[in-house]
Each structure stands twice: as C-alpha cells, then as structure tokens.
Motif scaffolding. Structure first.
Motif, PDB file in Angstrom:
ATOM      1  N   LEU A  91      -3.826 -67.607 -20.420  1.00  0.00           N
ATOM      2  CA  LEU A  91      -4.768 -66.491 -20.425  1.00  0.00           C
ATOM      3  C   LEU A  91      -4.039 -65.169 -20.232  1.00  0.00           C
ATOM      4  O   LEU A  91      -4.319 -64.177 -20.927  1.00  0.00           O
ATOM      5  CB  LEU A  91      -5.801 -66.692 -19.319  1.00  0.00           C
ATOM      6  CG  LEU A  91      -7.107 -65.900 -19.413  1.00  0.00           C
ATOM      7  CD1 LEU A  91      -7.817 -66.175 -20.728  1.00  0.00           C
ATOM      8  CD2 LEU A  91      -8.006 -66.232 -18.223  1.00  0.00           C
ATOM      9  N   LEU A  92      -3.091 -65.139 -19.316  1.00  0.00           N
ATOM     10  CA  LEU A  92      -2.336 -63.906 -19.072  1.00  0.00           C
ATOM     11  C   LEU A  92      -1.558 -63.496 -20.320  1.00  0.00           C
ATOM     12  O   LEU A  92      -1.543 -62.307 -20.689  1.00  0.00           O
ATOM     13  CB  LEU A  92      -1.386 -64.107 -17.894  1.00  0.00           C
ATOM     14  CG  LEU A  92      -0.508 -62.912 -17.540  1.00  0.00           C
ATOM     15  CD1 LEU A  92      -1.347 -61.693 -17.167  1.00  0.00           C
ATOM     16  CD2 LEU A  92       0.462 -63.266 -16.413  1.00  0.00           C
ATOM     17  N   LYS A  93      -0.902 -64.434 -20.961  1.00  0.00           N
ATOM     18  CA  LYS A  93      -0.137 -64.101 -22.167  1.00  0.00           C
ATOM     19  C   LYS A  93      -1.051 -63.546 -23.259  1.00  0.00           C
ATOM     20  O   LYS A  93      -0.677 -62.587 -23.954  1.00  0.00           O
ATOM     21  CB  LYS A  93       0.609 -65.324 -22.684  1.00  0.00           C
ATOM     22  CG  LYS A  93       1.526 -65.019 -23.880  1.00  0.00           C
ATOM     23  CD  LYS A  93       2.306 -66.242 -24.310  1.00  0.00           C
ATOM     24  CE  LYS A  93       3.351 -65.869 -25.359  1.00  0.00           C
ATOM     25  NZ  LYS A  93       2.770 -65.246 -26.556  1.00  0.00           N
ATOM     26  N   ARG A  94      -2.219 -64.144 -23.394  1.00  0.00           N
ATOM     27  CA  ARG A  94      -3.136 -63.664 -24.422  1.00  0.00           C
ATOM     28  C   ARG A  94      -3.547 -62.222 -24.165  1.00  0.00           C
ATOM     29  O   ARG A  94      -3.588 -61.402 -25.084  1.00  0.00           O
ATOM     30  CB  ARG A  94      -4.378 -64.557 -24.467  1.00  0.00           C
ATOM     31  CG  ARG A  94      -5.255 -64.316 -25.689  1.00  0.00           C
ATOM     32  CD  ARG A  94      -6.428 -65.254 -25.705  1.00  0.00           C
ATOM     33  NE  ARG A  94      -7.529 -64.732 -24.896  1.00  0.00           N
ATOM     34  CZ  ARG A  94      -8.564 -65.458 -24.506  1.00  0.00           C
ATOM     35  NH1 ARG A  94      -8.626 -66.741 -24.800  1.00  0.00           N
ATOM     36  NH2 ARG A  94      -9.526 -64.916 -23.796  1.00  0.00           N
ATOM     37  N   TRP A  95      -3.815 -61.891 -22.912  1.00  0.00           N
ATOM     38  CA  TRP A  95      -4.229 -60.518 -22.591  1.00  0.00           C
ATOM     39  C   TRP A  95      -3.089 -59.527 -22.799  1.00  0.00           C
ATOM     40  O   TRP A  95      -3.311 -58.410 -23.269  1.00  0.00           O
ATOM     41  CB  TRP A  95      -4.733 -60.453 -21.156  1.00  0.00           C
ATOM     42  CG  TRP A  95      -6.014 -61.205 -20.947  1.00  0.00           C
ATOM     43  CD1 TRP A  95      -6.861 -61.672 -21.920  1.00  0.00           C
ATOM     44  CD2 TRP A  95      -6.587 -61.593 -19.695  1.00  0.00           C
ATOM     45  NE1 TRP A  95      -7.935 -62.313 -21.354  1.00  0.00           N
ATOM     46  CE2 TRP A  95      -7.798 -62.284 -19.996  1.00  0.00           C
ATOM     47  CE3 TRP A  95      -6.218 -61.425 -18.373  1.00  0.00           C
ATOM     48  CZ2 TRP A  95      -8.625 -62.799 -19.000  1.00  0.00           C
ATOM     49  CZ3 TRP A  95      -7.042 -61.939 -17.379  1.00  0.00           C
ATOM     50  CH2 TRP A  95      -8.220 -62.613 -17.685  1.00  0.00           C
ATOM     51  N   LEU A  96      -1.871 -59.919 -22.452  1.00  0.00           N
ATOM     52  CA  LEU A  96      -0.720 -59.038 -22.677  1.00  0.00           C
ATOM     53  C   LEU A  96      -0.488 -58.820 -24.169  1.00  0.00           C
ATOM     54  O   LEU A  96      -0.184 -57.703 -24.612  1.00  0.00           O
ATOM     55  CB  LEU A  96       0.528 -59.630 -22.020  1.00  0.00           C
ATOM     56  CG  LEU A  96       0.552 -59.623 -20.483  1.00  0.00           C
ATOM     57  CD1 LEU A  96       1.689 -60.491 -19.965  1.00  0.00           C
ATOM     58  CD2 LEU A  96       0.707 -58.189 -19.960  1.00  0.00           C
ATOM     59  N   ASP A  97      -0.631 -59.890 -24.944  1.00  0.00           N
ATOM     60  CA  ASP A  97      -0.458 -59.764 -26.390  1.00  0.00           C
ATOM     61  C   ASP A  97      -1.551 -58.884 -27.000  1.00  0.00           C
ATOM     62  O   ASP A  97      -1.271 -58.033 -27.862  1.00  0.00           O
ATOM     63  CB  ASP A  97      -0.477 -61.149 -27.044  1.00  0.00           C
ATOM     64  CG  ASP A  97       0.748 -61.975 -26.702  1.00  0.00           C
ATOM     65  OD1 ASP A  97       1.740 -61.395 -26.232  1.00  0.00           O
ATOM     66  OD2 ASP A  97       0.694 -63.213 -26.894  1.00  0.00           O
TER      67      ASP A  97
END
Length: 478
Positions: free
Chosen positions: A357-363
């Motif tokens: 989830l964190l990676k998706r938001w950063l991307d």
C-alpha cells in the motif's frame, strides 16, 4: 507405574477380562513402563501387544491425568510475564474423555476382543501421554529459540497447535479401526470420533494460564480522546503541518520528512517520531510532518491514520521538486510476521499499513527519490516490496526476527536510538549510519538477553538513488 500390582481386583473388571482356556497359564500382568512402550507403538501406528495388559482403575486414572501437568508446564513455558493460574483448567477435556471411553466400549462390544474397554482406553491414554511429553520437549526447545509464543510467526504457532492434534486424532482413529469388529462399529466410529477433538482441541481446550494485561494498561491508554474540539481540530492540524513545509530551494537537493506512529497505547513510538523529526530537521534541514496517534498529542499533532498518510504523501510530493528532492519516511510500530504494521487507534477504526500500500501511494504521488525506514518486528518483509532503483529501504529487523525496545518501559526502540539518536548525529550517510547501528544493536540485544536471536537490521539501496544521496552529503557538508 507398577502401583497396580498389589490392588484387589474389582469384580466388574474381572468380569470384563478374557478368560484363559483350561490348562493354559495366562500371561503375567504387565505394568509400569509397559503401558508407555505400548503407547509408543500405537503412536507409531503399530498394533499394541495386549498380552499381560489389564487396566485397573488406578492405572487408568494415572494415564489419563498425567497429561494435565505436562499441559500446565508446556502452556506456562510459552508465556511471558506473570500469567494468572486457572485452577478450573482441570475441569476441561472431560467431555472428550467421556466420548472416547464410550467409543472404546462400542469397539470392544463389536467383537470377541482380547481386551476390555478400560484396557483399550488406557493404551490410548498412554499413547497420548507419550505424544504430550514429546510435544512438551519440542515446545521448550522452540521457546528457547524463538522466545514467548506471542512472538512466534503465525505459521509456527499454527504448526505447533495442529501437528500434535492431527497426529493424535489419526493415531487413535487407526487404533480403534483395527479393533472394531463390525461395519456398524466402524460407522459409529466415523461419526463420533471427531467429537473429542472438536471439543478438546477447539471449543473447550485445556487451559491453565491467562495473560493479564499490565496493571497500568487501562490507566495508560483509555482510548484516544474524541471530543468535538479535538475531532474538529484534526483536519486543521494536518493542513497547518503541510502548509508549513518550506518551498524547495533551487539548485540543491531538499529533504522532506514524514513520520508515521500509529500505535497509541505505547509512548515509545510517539517519542521515536519526535526523535526522528528532530534529527531530520537539525541534520538534514528537512521540512517535517509528524503523524502520531497518542492521547498526549491528540490536540497538537495530526493522527497517524492511513488516510492522513496518503494525503500527506500526495501534498509533500506536490510541494517538493520530484525530480531532485528526497522524501524520508519513517514508520514505527509493532510489526507482524505477515508484513503488517500494527495500529492501535481505538475508538477509531483504522487498518494496518502494508508495504504494498505504501509503495502504491508513493508511486501515485510521483515521489522519485525516497528513503523508507521501518522500525518494527519482522520489518525485513518490507524490503522486497518497497525496493526500487530510486529507493533506499532500512529496517529494524529481517523478515524472520523481532526487533527490540518497543515495550511500555522503553524510551526508544533499539533501532530508533542507534540510527537516529546516535549514528545520524555523527554522519550524514544513511549506509554508514545503518552499518554502525547494526553493530550497536547486536551488542545491546545480547546484553538485554534477547532470546530469539539477533534482529539483523536490513538495508537495500537502489543504484539510481546512490549518487543522489552522495550529492546530498556533500551539499550538507558531510
């Protein structure tokens, strides 16, 4: 267990025993270790040797009851702290025992059996006793290697529970199936056999200990205060924190920082957030946003909720120069072997954070250069999902070990203290600081008696971000 040798024969037991033909000397009655030897044979799915086995009441009582002290010791070994003893644990399990005794009677009545139902039940109990003893030794070994049961990976906990339960069920099913003489008896066996294991293993297991919460748990955390004023002020606190972020200075790498501490009932995470923010401001000139859930900061800091984290990442990305500037994100909480970062925001209902989830938001926000630091048990499971060419990931542990220092009495976690309160005060290199922190953490864990092995903090750096961070060191005078 030779105590049965001198006991008078019970009339009802004598009537149930097979009679030897005239002129044939019956085999000598066996006792003591013979029951355990035959129990071990049954445990290995071998037929017992019935000659000389005759269960007296005392024999049967000893074999059935002996598993209870083993369960008492084994359950206590899995627990940390000072759990409360539940004396009524001795009352559990008897429904399953009664059903099992009735099945033994059904099986013996279905044929001209070589043994009575009491002897059949005693051999089954002996097999269970041997299995419990083996399981107890295994649990003590796992306790020495992994620490208290609450610290074990979920897969290990399930295996420790299911393996002996399944083995015992299969072992006893094989024993009774061999002794059953008719199809009707075997049909009854198939229908009734699950009852003892459903009751004893799932619905009403034998339990001798209960972990009480710390005496100060309610006093230290009665939930987040949700007054009208605090709830109304929360959106303003987040907007103010984001609005105060400085505009990027052209021609240099600017640092923006974000902390996320979503566990309200333990102050160590609030203190760690403050320590990280202070180091980032003073050493890296970072514009900081702190997201914290704690009763002490409810009126001064925006809450650490997934929605606030996503919103903050997007707003910071909009403020920074995404092609040049660096976002440093530190997450601190308890962690699970499943890769989830625990939340404690009661009475708010929030979901645990995950690396995906964190990676998706950063991307989605378009943050190109990112340093992600995760201080939690099993946080090494975050490395692979977050890794990338423009990412540096640091964790407090690998994927198989707990970290240390996240209890109620801790000032800072071992990782937070070594990395942010000490090493990044001496160097501006995240890799150098992490290497030094690893050594300091290993020494402190050994001194503290950490029982499940070295936490083994992890670091992975993408090749593209390496020169960016090296340039940042030069610009800051490192």
């Amino acid at each position: 267990m030779d105590e049965e040798q001198g006991l008078p024969d019970a009339p009802e037991a004598a009537a149930d025993m097979p009679q030897a033909p005239a002129g044939v000397t019956p085999p000598a009655r066996r006792g003591g270790l013979a029951w355990l030897r035959e129990g071990a044979r049954v445990l290995a799915f071998r037929p017992p040797r019935w000659d000389g086995l005759q269960a007296r009441p005392l024999t049967l009582a000893v074999l059935v009851l002996a598993s209870y002290p083993i369960a008492l010791v084994m359950q206590r070994a899995l627990m940390d702290g000072e759990p409360r003893f539940l004396w009524n644990g001795i009352l559990a399990g008897w429904v399953g025992t009664a059903a099992w005794a009735w099945l033994c009677w059904v099986v013996v009545r279905s044929r001209t059996a070589a043994v009575g139902p009491a002897t059949l039940l005693a051999v089954s109990a002996a097999a269970g006793l041997v299995l419990n003893a083996i399981g107890g030794v295994a649990v003590l070994a796992l306790r020495a290697a992994w620490g208290p049961g609450d610290d074990w990976p979920a897969a290990l906990s399930w295996a420790v529970w299911l393996t002996p339960l399944s083995w015992a069920a299969l072992m006893q099913a094989v024993l009774l199936w061999r002794e059953a003489g008719t199809r009707a008896a075997r049909a009854v066996l198939l229908m009734v056999l699950p009852i003892p294991w459903l009751v004893g293993g799932w619905l009403a297991p034998v339990s001798f200990w209960w972990s009480e919460p710390p005496a100060d748990a309610e006093a230290s955390f009665a939930g987040l205060p949700l007054t009208d004023e605090i709830v109304a002020a929360q959106s303003e606190l987040l907007d103010e924190a984001l609005a105060q972020l400085p505009a990027p200075q052209p021609g240099r790498i600017n640092v923006y920082g974000l902390t996320y501490a979503p566990y309200a009932s333990e102050d160590v995470f609030m203190r760690e957030s403050a320590t990280v923010a202070k180091t980032m401001r003073e050493r890296f000139g970072a514009g900081m946003v702190e997201l914290v859930v704690n009763p002490a900061t409810a009126a001064s800091l925006p809450w650490a909720t997934p929605l606030n984290l996503r919103h903050s990442i997007a707003r910071i990305a909009a403020r920074m120069d995404r092609e040049r500037d660096v976002l440093i994100l530190h997450l601190t909480s308890h962690g699970g072997a499943d890769g989830r970062l625990a939340t404690e925001t009661w009475p708010l209902q929030t979901e645990p954070m995950t690396p995906q989830l964190l990676k998706r938001w950063l991307d989605e926000a378009g943050v190109r250069w990112r340093v992600v630091s995760v201080s939690a048990c099993y946080s090494g499971s975050w490395v692979e999902p977050l890794a990338g060419d423009g990412t540096l990931v640091m964790t407090a542990a690998d994927a198989d070990h707990t970290s240390y220092g996240c209890g109620r009495k801790s000032e800072l976690t071992f990782f937070g203290r070594a990395m942010y309160a000490e090493e990044l005060r001496r160097t501006l290199s995240f890799t150098d600081a992490h290497a030094a922190a690893r050594n300091a953490i290993e020494v402190r864990e050994q001194e503290a008696g950490k029982s499940d092995g070295y936490s083994n903090p992890q670091l992975r750096m993408g090749e593209a971000i390496r020169p960016v961070l090296q340039r940042l060191e030069r610009e800051l005078g490192g």
